[in-house]
Write a protein that holds these residues in place. Sequence first.
Motif, PDB file in Angstrom:
ATOM      1  N   THR A  50       0.853  -1.185   0.000  1.00  0.00           N
ATOM      2  CA  THR A  50       0.000   0.000   0.000  1.00  0.00           C
ATOM      3  C   THR A  50       0.884   1.228   0.000  1.00  0.00           C
ATOM      4  OG1 THR A  50      -1.693  -1.200   1.232  1.00  0.00           O
ATOM      5  CG2 THR A  50      -1.878   1.199   1.198  1.00  0.00           C
ATOM      6  N   ILE A  51       0.594   2.136  -0.920  1.00  0.00           N
ATOM      7  CA  ILE A  51       1.360   3.370  -1.083  1.00  0.00           C
ATOM      8  C   ILE A  51       0.446   4.508  -0.664  1.00  0.00           C
ATOM      9  CG2 ILE A  51       2.617   4.790  -2.746  1.00  0.00           C
ATOM     10  CD1 ILE A  51       2.408   1.803  -4.314  1.00  0.00           C
ATOM     11  N   ARG A  52       0.841   5.226   0.392  1.00  0.00           N
ATOM     12  CA  ARG A  52      -0.006   6.272   0.981  1.00  0.00           C
ATOM     13  C   ARG A  52       0.710   7.615   1.007  1.00  0.00           C
ATOM     14  NH1 ARG A  52      -3.797   3.274   3.669  1.00  0.00           N
ATOM     15  NH2 ARG A  52      -3.149   1.431   4.786  1.00  0.00           N
ATOM     16  N   THR A  53      -0.093   8.659   1.121  1.00  0.00           N
ATOM     17  CA  THR A  53       0.431   9.984   1.417  1.00  0.00           C
ATOM     18  C   THR A  53      -0.376  10.557   2.573  1.00  0.00           C
ATOM     19  OG1 THR A  53       0.970  12.181   0.577  1.00  0.00           O
ATOM     20  CG2 THR A  53      -1.023  11.175  -0.302  1.00  0.00           C
ATOM     21  N   GLY A  54       0.267  11.345   3.400  1.00  0.00           N
ATOM     22  CA  GLY A  54      -0.417  12.014   4.494  1.00  0.00           C
ATOM     23  C   GLY A  54      -0.741  13.456   4.132  1.00  0.00           C
ATOM     24  N   CYS A  55      -0.610  13.774   2.868  1.00  0.00           N
ATOM     25  CA  CYS A  55      -0.734  15.136   2.378  1.00  0.00           C
ATOM     26  C   CYS A  55      -2.089  15.350   1.690  1.00  0.00           C
ATOM     27  CB  CYS A  55       0.416  15.366   1.389  1.00  0.00           C
ATOM     28  SG  CYS A  55       0.461  17.001   0.700  1.00  0.00           S
ATOM     29  N   PHE A  56      -2.577  16.587   1.715  1.00  0.00           N
ATOM     30  CA  PHE A  56      -3.820  16.908   1.019  1.00  0.00           C
ATOM     31  C   PHE A  56      -3.622  16.938  -0.487  1.00  0.00           C
ATOM     32  CE2 PHE A  56      -4.630  18.640   5.235  1.00  0.00           C
ATOM     33  CZ  PHE A  56      -5.868  18.080   5.491  1.00  0.00           C
ATOM     34  N   CYS A  57      -2.409  17.195  -0.936  1.00  0.00           N
ATOM     35  CA  CYS A  57      -2.107  17.257  -2.368  1.00  0.00           C
ATOM     36  C   CYS A  57      -1.796  15.865  -2.895  1.00  0.00           C
ATOM     37  CB  CYS A  57      -0.901  18.152  -2.621  1.00  0.00           C
ATOM     38  SG  CYS A  57      -1.119  19.838  -2.063  1.00  0.00           S
ATOM     39  N   PRO A  58      -2.252  15.544  -4.103  1.00  0.00           N
ATOM     40  CA  PRO A  58      -1.895  14.249  -4.689  1.00  0.00           C
ATOM     41  C   PRO A  58      -0.393  14.140  -4.926  1.00  0.00           C
ATOM     42  CG  PRO A  58      -3.653  15.318  -5.936  1.00  0.00           C
ATOM     43  CD  PRO A  58      -3.142  16.317  -4.954  1.00  0.00           C
ATOM     44  N   LEU A  95      -4.612  11.321  -0.360  1.00  0.00           N
ATOM     45  CA  LEU A  95      -4.865  11.066   1.057  1.00  0.00           C
ATOM     46  C   LEU A  95      -5.994  10.051   1.244  1.00  0.00           C
ATOM     47  CD1 LEU A  95      -4.200  11.899   3.991  1.00  0.00           C
ATOM     48  CD2 LEU A  95      -5.899  13.706   3.757  1.00  0.00           C
ATOM     49  N   LEU A  96      -7.053  10.183   0.460  1.00  0.00           N
ATOM     50  CA  LEU A  96      -8.206   9.302   0.611  1.00  0.00           C
ATOM     51  C   LEU A  96      -8.198   8.116  -0.342  1.00  0.00           C
ATOM     52  CD1 LEU A  96     -10.985  11.998   1.107  1.00  0.00           C
ATOM     53  CD2 LEU A  96      -9.766  10.689   2.851  1.00  0.00           C
ATOM     54  N   ASP A  97      -7.218   8.062  -1.246  1.00  0.00           N
ATOM     55  CA  ASP A  97      -7.168   6.981  -2.220  1.00  0.00           C
ATOM     56  C   ASP A  97      -5.731   6.493  -2.420  1.00  0.00           C
ATOM     57  OD1 ASP A  97      -7.968   5.152  -4.141  1.00  0.00           O
ATOM     58  OD2 ASP A  97      -8.039   6.635  -5.761  1.00  0.00           O
ATOM     59  N   PRO A  98      -5.223   5.687  -1.478  1.00  0.00           N
ATOM     60  CA  PRO A  98      -3.868   5.147  -1.637  1.00  0.00           C
ATOM     61  C   PRO A  98      -3.824   4.161  -2.800  1.00  0.00           C
ATOM     62  CG  PRO A  98      -4.941   4.174   0.275  1.00  0.00           C
ATOM     63  CD  PRO A  98      -5.871   5.227  -0.251  1.00  0.00           C
ATOM     64  N   ALA A  99      -2.652   3.930  -3.333  1.00  0.00           N
ATOM     65  CA  ALA A  99      -2.470   2.942  -4.394  1.00  0.00           C
ATOM     66  C   ALA A  99      -2.090   1.607  -3.768  1.00  0.00           C
ATOM     67  CB  ALA A  99      -1.382   3.408  -5.359  1.00  0.00           C
ATOM     68  N   SER A 100      -2.481   0.529  -4.416  1.00  0.00           N
ATOM     69  CA  SER A 100      -2.164  -0.809  -3.913  1.00  0.00           C
ATOM     70  C   SER A 100      -1.603  -1.666  -5.028  1.00  0.00           C
ATOM     71  CB  SER A 100      -3.413  -1.487  -3.349  1.00  0.00           C
ATOM     72  OG  SER A 100      -3.896  -0.794  -2.235  1.00  0.00           O
ATOM     73  N   LEU A 101      -0.729  -2.555  -4.641  1.00  0.00           N
ATOM     74  CA  LEU A 101      -0.121  -3.513  -5.554  1.00  0.00           C
ATOM     75  C   LEU A 101      -0.155  -4.866  -4.864  1.00  0.00           C
ATOM     76  CD1 LEU A 101       1.875  -4.536  -7.807  1.00  0.00           C
ATOM     77  CD2 LEU A 101       3.696  -3.743  -6.317  1.00  0.00           C
ATOM     78  N   PHE A 102      -0.682  -5.858  -5.555  1.00  0.00           N
ATOM     79  CA  PHE A 102      -0.702  -7.217  -5.029  1.00  0.00           C
ATOM     80  C   PHE A 102       0.356  -8.030  -5.763  1.00  0.00           C
ATOM     81  CE2 PHE A 102      -4.864  -5.541  -4.145  1.00  0.00           C
ATOM     82  CZ  PHE A 102      -5.128  -5.999  -2.863  1.00  0.00           C
ATOM     83  N   TYR A 103       1.118  -8.809  -5.014  1.00  0.00           N
ATOM     84  CA  TYR A 103       2.127  -9.665  -5.618  1.00  0.00           C
ATOM     85  C   TYR A 103       2.264 -10.941  -4.801  1.00  0.00           C
ATOM     86  CZ  TYR A 103       5.451  -7.966  -2.072  1.00  0.00           C
ATOM     87  OH  TYR A 103       6.081  -7.661  -0.897  1.00  0.00           O
ATOM     88  N   VAL A 104       2.847 -11.962  -5.413  1.00  0.00           N
ATOM     89  CA  VAL A 104       2.988 -13.269  -4.776  1.00  0.00           C
ATOM     90  C   VAL A 104       4.462 -13.643  -4.739  1.00  0.00           C
ATOM     91  CG1 VAL A 104       2.395 -15.709  -4.926  1.00  0.00           C
ATOM     92  CG2 VAL A 104       0.702 -13.976  -5.562  1.00  0.00           C
TER      93      VAL A 104
END
Length: 120
Positions: A50-58, A95-104
Amino acid sequence: MASAMNLLCLIFFLALIGKGMSLRCPDNDVSLEQKETGKIVEGKPEWKLTIRTGCFCPQINVTIACNGFESVQIPDPSTFVIKDSTCLILRPVTLLDPASLFYVADTDFGFYLLASTAKC
């Protein structure tokens, strides 16, 4: 008189808060978190990055180190591109829409942030 002064102080305080929320967010304000999902694919655990930001800006142009990355399950190419030893997230991270990557893989991978740009 006291009410007018309280109102003036309140307006000043709200102006400061509003100004603080509109300040430009720093580049590279991104965090990476990995967890097992509990799913097993071809005998190996599935992981979620999960890739997140704590910022209001994308955050855009999010680039992470992924030298040697391998997965039994191919990550979604519409959101994640592997080029040489780097991986690029193809959509903004908000901030409200983190990116996700699934891997095995047998274990979690040593991803780390190389760069991102705040778009305010």
